[in-house]
Each structure stands twice: as structure tokens, then as C-alpha cells.
Design an enzyme around this catalytic site. Sequence first.
Site, PDB file in Angstrom:
ATOM      1  N   TRP A 182       1.733   6.993  12.395  1.00 12.56           N
ATOM      2  CA  TRP A 182       0.493   6.923  11.742  1.00 12.56           C
ATOM      3  C   TRP A 182       0.233   5.314  11.730  1.00 12.56           C
ATOM      4  O   TRP A 182      -0.895   4.757  12.254  1.00 12.56           O
ATOM      5  CB  TRP A 182       0.138   7.428  10.244  1.00 12.56           C
ATOM      6  CG  TRP A 182      -1.220   7.464   9.926  1.00 12.56           C
ATOM      7  CD1 TRP A 182      -2.156   8.451  10.192  1.00 12.56           C
ATOM      8  CD2 TRP A 182      -1.827   6.359   9.063  1.00 12.56           C
ATOM      9  NE1 TRP A 182      -3.334   8.217   9.482  1.00 12.56           N
ATOM     10  CE2 TRP A 182      -3.487   6.806   9.100  1.00 12.56           C
ATOM     11  CE3 TRP A 182      -1.600   5.166   8.638  1.00 12.56           C
ATOM     12  CZ2 TRP A 182      -4.175   6.121   8.316  1.00 12.56           C
ATOM     13  CZ3 TRP A 182      -2.680   4.389   7.886  1.00 12.56           C
ATOM     14  CH2 TRP A 182      -4.205   4.892   7.822  1.00 12.56           C
TER      15      TRP A 182
ATOM     16  N   ASP B 287      -6.434  -3.421   1.271  1.00 15.84           N
ATOM     17  CA  ASP B 287      -5.010  -3.061   0.415  1.00 15.84           C
ATOM     18  C   ASP B 287      -4.316  -4.574   0.251  1.00 15.84           C
ATOM     19  O   ASP B 287      -3.334  -4.863  -0.333  1.00 15.84           O
ATOM     20  CB  ASP B 287      -4.155  -2.245   1.193  1.00 15.84           C
ATOM     21  CG  ASP B 287      -3.960  -2.233   2.479  1.00 15.84           C
ATOM     22  OD1 ASP B 287      -4.960  -1.805   3.500  1.00 15.84           O
ATOM     23  OD2 ASP B 287      -2.653  -2.867   2.990  1.00 15.84           O
TER      24      ASP B 287
ATOM     25  N   ASN C 243       0.681  -1.382   0.098  1.00 17.76           N
ATOM     26  CA  ASN C 243       0.080   0.159   0.046  1.00 17.76           C
ATOM     27  C   ASN C 243       0.749   1.359   0.072  1.00 17.76           C
ATOM     28  O   ASN C 243       1.565   1.543   0.991  1.00 17.76           O
ATOM     29  CB  ASN C 243      -0.981   0.003   1.271  1.00 17.76           C
ATOM     30  CG  ASN C 243      -2.174   1.027   1.179  1.00 17.76           C
ATOM     31  OD1 ASN C 243      -2.180   1.408   0.168  1.00 17.76           O
ATOM     32  ND2 ASN C 243      -2.896   1.005   2.170  1.00 17.76           N
TER      33      ASN C 243
ATOM     34  N   GLU D   9       1.100  -6.487  11.442  1.00 15.04           N
ATOM     35  CA  GLU D   9       0.747  -6.295  10.091  1.00 15.04           C
ATOM     36  C   GLU D   9       2.145  -5.609   9.167  1.00 15.04           C
ATOM     37  O   GLU D   9       2.021  -5.784   7.872  1.00 15.04           O
ATOM     38  CB  GLU D   9      -0.363  -5.391   9.913  1.00 15.04           C
ATOM     39  CG  GLU D   9      -0.225  -4.094  10.427  1.00 15.04           C
ATOM     40  CD  GLU D   9      -1.513  -3.040  10.314  1.00 15.04           C
ATOM     41  OE1 GLU D   9      -2.702  -3.885  10.821  1.00 15.04           O
ATOM     42  OE2 GLU D   9      -1.561  -2.225   9.874  1.00 15.04           O
TER      43      GLU D   9
ATOM     44  N   HIS E 234     -14.623  -3.785  10.412  1.00 16.63           N
ATOM     45  CA  HIS E 234     -14.266  -2.723  10.823  1.00 16.63           C
ATOM     46  C   HIS E 234     -15.556  -1.702  11.076  1.00 16.63           C
ATOM     47  O   HIS E 234     -15.978  -1.117   9.977  1.00 16.63           O
ATOM     48  CB  HIS E 234     -13.162  -1.907   9.847  1.00 16.63           C
ATOM     49  CG  HIS E 234     -12.020  -2.642   9.954  1.00 16.63           C
ATOM     50  ND1 HIS E 234     -10.842  -1.977   9.100  1.00 16.63           N
ATOM     51  CD2 HIS E 234     -11.702  -3.679   9.917  1.00 16.63           C
ATOM     52  CE1 HIS E 234      -9.867  -2.591   9.062  1.00 16.63           C
ATOM     53  NE2 HIS E 234     -10.244  -3.722   9.499  1.00 16.63           N
TER      54      HIS E 234
ATOM     55  N   ARG F 274     -14.205  -4.824  14.756  1.00 13.44           N
ATOM     56  CA  ARG F 274     -13.149  -3.844  15.210  1.00 13.44           C
ATOM     57  C   ARG F 274     -13.879  -2.405  15.465  1.00 13.44           C
ATOM     58  O   ARG F 274     -14.848  -2.209  14.721  1.00 13.44           O
ATOM     59  CB  ARG F 274     -12.146  -3.668  14.211  1.00 13.44           C
ATOM     60  CG  ARG F 274     -10.930  -3.085  14.649  1.00 13.44           C
ATOM     61  CD  ARG F 274      -9.741  -2.661  13.890  1.00 13.44           C
ATOM     62  NE  ARG F 274     -10.137  -1.505  12.785  1.00 13.44           N
ATOM     63  CZ  ARG F 274      -9.186  -0.893  11.965  1.00 13.44           C
ATOM     64  NH1 ARG F 274      -7.924  -1.657  12.116  1.00 13.44           N
ATOM     65  NH2 ARG F 274      -9.448   0.088  11.281  1.00 13.44           N
TER      66      ARG F 274
ATOM     67  N   GLU G  90      -9.083 -11.070   9.385  1.00 15.12           N
ATOM     68  CA  GLU G  90      -9.694  -9.829   9.162  1.00 15.12           C
ATOM     69  C   GLU G  90     -10.117  -9.695   7.774  1.00 15.12           C
ATOM     70  O   GLU G  90      -9.703 -10.154   6.950  1.00 15.12           O
ATOM     71  CB  GLU G  90      -8.549  -8.666   9.234  1.00 15.12           C
ATOM     72  CG  GLU G  90      -9.036  -7.238   8.926  1.00 15.12           C
ATOM     73  CD  GLU G  90      -7.735  -6.097   9.212  1.00 15.12           C
ATOM     74  OE1 GLU G  90      -6.771  -6.676   8.911  1.00 15.12           O
ATOM     75  OE2 GLU G  90      -8.040  -4.907   9.453  1.00 15.12           O
TER      76      GLU G  90
ATOM     77  N   ASP H 249      -7.663  -1.237  17.118  1.00 13.27           N
ATOM     78  CA  ASP H 249      -6.386  -1.208  16.457  1.00 13.27           C
ATOM     79  C   ASP H 249      -5.331   0.277  17.120  1.00 13.27           C
ATOM     80  O   ASP H 249      -6.392   1.523  16.945  1.00 13.27           O
ATOM     81  CB  ASP H 249      -6.337  -0.934  15.011  1.00 13.27           C
ATOM     82  CG  ASP H 249      -5.215  -1.272  14.493  1.00 13.27           C
ATOM     83  OD1 ASP H 249      -4.011  -0.989  14.907  1.00 13.27           O
ATOM     84  OD2 ASP H 249      -5.110  -1.520  12.833  1.00 13.27           O
TER      85      ASP H 249
ATOM     86  N   TYR I 254      -7.490   7.492  12.414  1.00 10.71           N
ATOM     87  CA  TYR I 254      -7.270   6.448  11.808  1.00 10.71           C
ATOM     88  C   TYR I 254      -8.378   5.564  12.059  1.00 10.71           C
ATOM     89  O   TYR I 254      -9.139   5.302  13.068  1.00 10.71           O
ATOM     90  CB  TYR I 254      -6.092   5.797  12.215  1.00 10.71           C
ATOM     91  CG  TYR I 254      -6.053   4.213  12.097  1.00 10.71           C
ATOM     92  CD1 TYR I 254      -6.290   3.372  12.992  1.00 10.71           C
ATOM     93  CD2 TYR I 254      -5.950   3.702  10.819  1.00 10.71           C
ATOM     94  CE1 TYR I 254      -6.507   2.038  12.886  1.00 10.71           C
ATOM     95  CE2 TYR I 254      -6.247   2.414  10.567  1.00 10.71           C
ATOM     96  CZ  TYR I 254      -6.303   1.487  11.493  1.00 10.71           C
ATOM     97  OH  TYR I 254      -6.410   0.228  11.233  1.00 10.71           O
TER      98      TYR I 254
ATOM     99  N   GLU J 179      -4.476  -4.084  19.068  1.00  9.61           N
ATOM    100  CA  GLU J 179      -3.535  -4.331  18.032  1.00  9.61           C
ATOM    101  C   GLU J 179      -2.752  -3.142  17.955  1.00  9.61           C
ATOM    102  O   GLU J 179      -2.937  -2.251  18.082  1.00  9.61           O
ATOM    103  CB  GLU J 179      -4.464  -4.385  16.659  1.00  9.61           C
ATOM    104  CG  GLU J 179      -3.576  -4.445  15.487  1.00  9.61           C
ATOM    105  CD  GLU J 179      -4.296  -4.424  14.200  1.00  9.61           C
ATOM    106  OE1 GLU J 179      -5.576  -4.717  14.158  1.00  9.61           O
ATOM    107  OE2 GLU J 179      -3.795  -4.290  13.121  1.00  9.61           O
TER     108      GLU J 179
ATOM    109  N   ARG K 168      -0.041 -11.001  13.435  1.00 11.54           N
ATOM    110  CA  ARG K 168      -0.885  -9.927  12.445  1.00 11.54           C
ATOM    111  C   ARG K 168      -0.447 -10.143  10.799  1.00 11.54           C
ATOM    112  O   ARG K 168      -1.173  -9.561  10.188  1.00 11.54           O
ATOM    113  CB  ARG K 168      -0.917  -8.584  12.777  1.00 11.54           C
ATOM    114  CG  ARG K 168      -1.950  -8.388  13.957  1.00 11.54           C
ATOM    115  CD  ARG K 168      -3.555  -8.561  13.698  1.00 11.54           C
ATOM    116  NE  ARG K 168      -3.766  -7.392  12.749  1.00 11.54           N
ATOM    117  CZ  ARG K 168      -4.864  -7.385  11.815  1.00 11.54           C
ATOM    118  NH1 ARG K 168      -5.107  -8.387  11.509  1.00 11.54           N
ATOM    119  NH2 ARG K 168      -5.059  -6.270  11.288  1.00 11.54           N
TER     120      ARG K 168
ATOM    121  N   HIS L  43      -2.564   1.196  16.164  1.00  8.33           N
ATOM    122  CA  HIS L  43      -1.797   1.900  14.928  1.00  8.33           C
ATOM    123  C   HIS L  43      -0.563   2.309  15.699  1.00  8.33           C
ATOM    124  O   HIS L  43      -0.195   3.549  14.859  1.00  8.33           O
ATOM    125  CB  HIS L  43      -2.772   2.597  14.060  1.00  8.33           C
ATOM    126  CG  HIS L  43      -2.741   2.240  12.930  1.00  8.33           C
ATOM    127  ND1 HIS L  43      -2.457   2.963  11.457  1.00  8.33           N
ATOM    128  CD2 HIS L  43      -3.363   1.040  12.258  1.00  8.33           C
ATOM    129  CE1 HIS L  43      -2.605   2.216  10.424  1.00  8.33           C
ATOM    130  NE2 HIS L  43      -3.035   1.093  10.810  1.00  8.33           N
TER     131      HIS L  43
END
Length: 412
Positions: free
Chosen positions: A412, A326, A37, A272, A122, A147, A349, A220, A159, A246, A293, A222
Amino acid sequence: MKIDKAEVIVTSPDRNFVTLKLTTDDGLTGLGDATLNGRELSVVSYLADHVVPLLIGRDAHNIEDTWQFLYRSAYWRRGPVTMAAIAAVDVALWDLKAKAAGMPLYQLLGGASRTGLLAYGHASGKDIPELFDSVRSHLDQGYRAIRIQTGVPGLRAIYGVASNVTSAGNTGKRYDHEPAQRAPLPVEEDWDTRAYLTHLPGVFEAVRNEFGPSIPLLHDGHHRMTPIQAAKLGKALEPYDLFWLEDCTPAENQAALRLVRQHTTTPLAIGEVFNTVWDYQTLITEQLIDYVRSAVTHTGGVTALKKILEFAAQYQIKSGMHGPTDISPVGMAAAMHLGLAIHNFGIQEYMKHGEATNRVFEQSFSWNDGMLHPGDQPGIGVELKVDEAGKYPYQTAYLPYNRLADGTVHDW
Ligand code: EZ4
Ligand code: CO
């Protein structure tokens, strides 16, 4: 079964996807996802300029040897671009081998260990009423695990909250912030960890009050917290019985998770943005996380992720494979076959792809009562419609980024 042709196909139906298509001398085709991504074209170059010439004439059956050859012969190891490229080759070879065997891939990975894969979606909203609407809509779509992400009072952006505004203006179409936005430059968002930590426990309290104690809820972070902030959040969320928290910290500092773990029983999921087993060494051997993840697409394919997950299984750590939009339908299919076969599957997910994406990628998976199944077609069960793909050329896209109130760039 020799590789005759290797093509790298870029298409942007709802967002950019990079696909490797291998054709063998006996006319079989195999697909692998190489989508990274916001950095898609780097993987295109890695594949087209450096990997494709190495593939022509190779025996498509030798998956392990090809993996080791690509990993070791490059000399330069690891990294998201390299591992996404290797993943694409690996998944395309598994697709070919399973087609040659006349079986769905999960059969070659040991057969089904379960009847389907519990998936989570989500839900998001700028405030509680909008979040509740989003939770209800996910329940209506059959999701059995959700989520939860919300806006934070005082911040413009957070986010995970859907919006219909990109840097190019109001598109009118509801956009999820997680796929990179189609724009010439990244969008700047604002962030305040203290405001977030104050706000979030009340959001989970409201969700539990409205939707009851039984539905698995996830969140999450992030990578936005320090270890001590993450420990505090994990503790504050304990009454709401999360399925997982997460990416609470930027986990390339694996040892930092020792501190978080000492302070909270909220289950932790990480990985991730990881791309090899080495990113997990401390996390797994010291049992500092509960869910891995990683996506097949970003971790060197089925071959490598299966090894990571088997390593994790020895420590009672389960899978929680990354599945945002993505990851292409090809990467999602590979994940579903792997998830169906391994013993330590946790949750998958699953964000639904758009209609244009589903026209480009013909898929055979099923979605019933909150459970995914990859289907029983030989291979991974995805075919790329080249004519459809050709309608959607690459578009420049970036993930957003964060600044604090004083202008400091934040995770981010
Ligand atoms: O923001 O995949 O858990 N899911 C996520 C994702 C990421 C995107 C980044 O490319 O955090 O949606
Ligand atoms: Co995430």
C-alpha cells in the site's frame, strides 16, 4: 541551558500527533514532532519510557552529542520508531537553541539560500472530471506544482483519492485517505497494477491537454510496482514531463532502481519511509534518484537529514521533503527552516492542516503565491496550545492496506 522537563503530548485534532516538549532551567520551551502515522503510541512509549529519563539535566545546547548519544547508546540502531523519537529530541533542541539565540532556526543552519520554498499539493479524483476540479481548486489556492492521483477503472479504491467514507461509515466530511483513518481496524482496499499502468498515461495526457505544458506535475506510485513495471511507467510518462515519479518500487531494494534508471528519464523521488542515510547509500552514490523524500520527523531530525541532503548534493540530488498531514505543524516548520537554508532544495510537499490542528499548533509560516516561508520568529516558530491539545484525546487509527483480486496482500 539545562533540560528541566520533557513532556510527550498526544493530541488528535484532525488526526493523531505526537509532540515532545522540552523546558529548560531558564524557562525556554522547545518542540519536536514524533508522529508516526498509524503507530503513534510506539513512539510515545519509546520517548516516555526510555528517552525522557536520559534528557533531564542534559545541556540543551549539545545537539550533536545528544543525537549521537541517543543513536549509539541504545545499541539497537535505525528503524522508524527509534528515528522518529530521536528526531523529536533533535528538533526540540534546535528550537531551543534558536530561541536562545533570538533567531529563526534557518539562520543557525547557514541562513536563507532562497526567498521561499516551492510547494506542491495533492490533486485527486475518482475520474477525470473530479480530478480536473481538484486541480482547479489547487490552482485557486495558489499551488504552482501539483501531484496527480486518480481512481483506476474497475477498482473501488486508489491511494491518494479523497473520500468521505471511512470504515466507520460515511462521515460526511471529505477525508483524505493518506492520514490513517480513525477506526478500530485497517480498511482493506483493492489493487491491480496492470489496470493502473494502462490507465495512468491517459490521465496525464488529459491533464496536460487541459492545463498546459508548464505546470510541474508529480505522481506517487506508493511502492506498488516491480522494477520492470516501474521502468515501463516511467517511459510511458516521459511525454508528459513529470517533475517526479515517486516511490515507484519498494526501494528498500536499492539496487532495483538501477533497472528503472536505465530505461527512463522521468525523474525519480524516493524515501518517505526511510529513516537513515544508509537507506540511500546506493541510491545516492549511483545517482539512481533525483529527489530525497525523507521528512525531518522520520529521519532523526534536522541534524541527520541535513547530513543526508548534503551527501545528496554532491550528486546533484535535491530535497523533496515529505509533507503530508501526518507530519505535524512542528515537523513541517522544521522542514521549512532546513529547506530554506540548504543549497540543494528541490520542492516541499504541502498538504494543508485542518482548522482544529491549526488551533492546537500556533504557527508563524507564510503561504504566498505557491511559496512557503517559515517566518522569522526565534526558534522554529510553532507553539503548542496545551489547553486546545487536551480537548482531543488519542484515537485508534490505521493506514489502509491492499489486496489483489485473488486475495494476495499487496504493497500500500
Ligand atoms: O501516504 O504519509 O507522498 N506522500 C505520501 C503520504 C503517505 C502517508 C503515510 O503515512 O505518500 O501521504
Ligand atoms: Co509518497
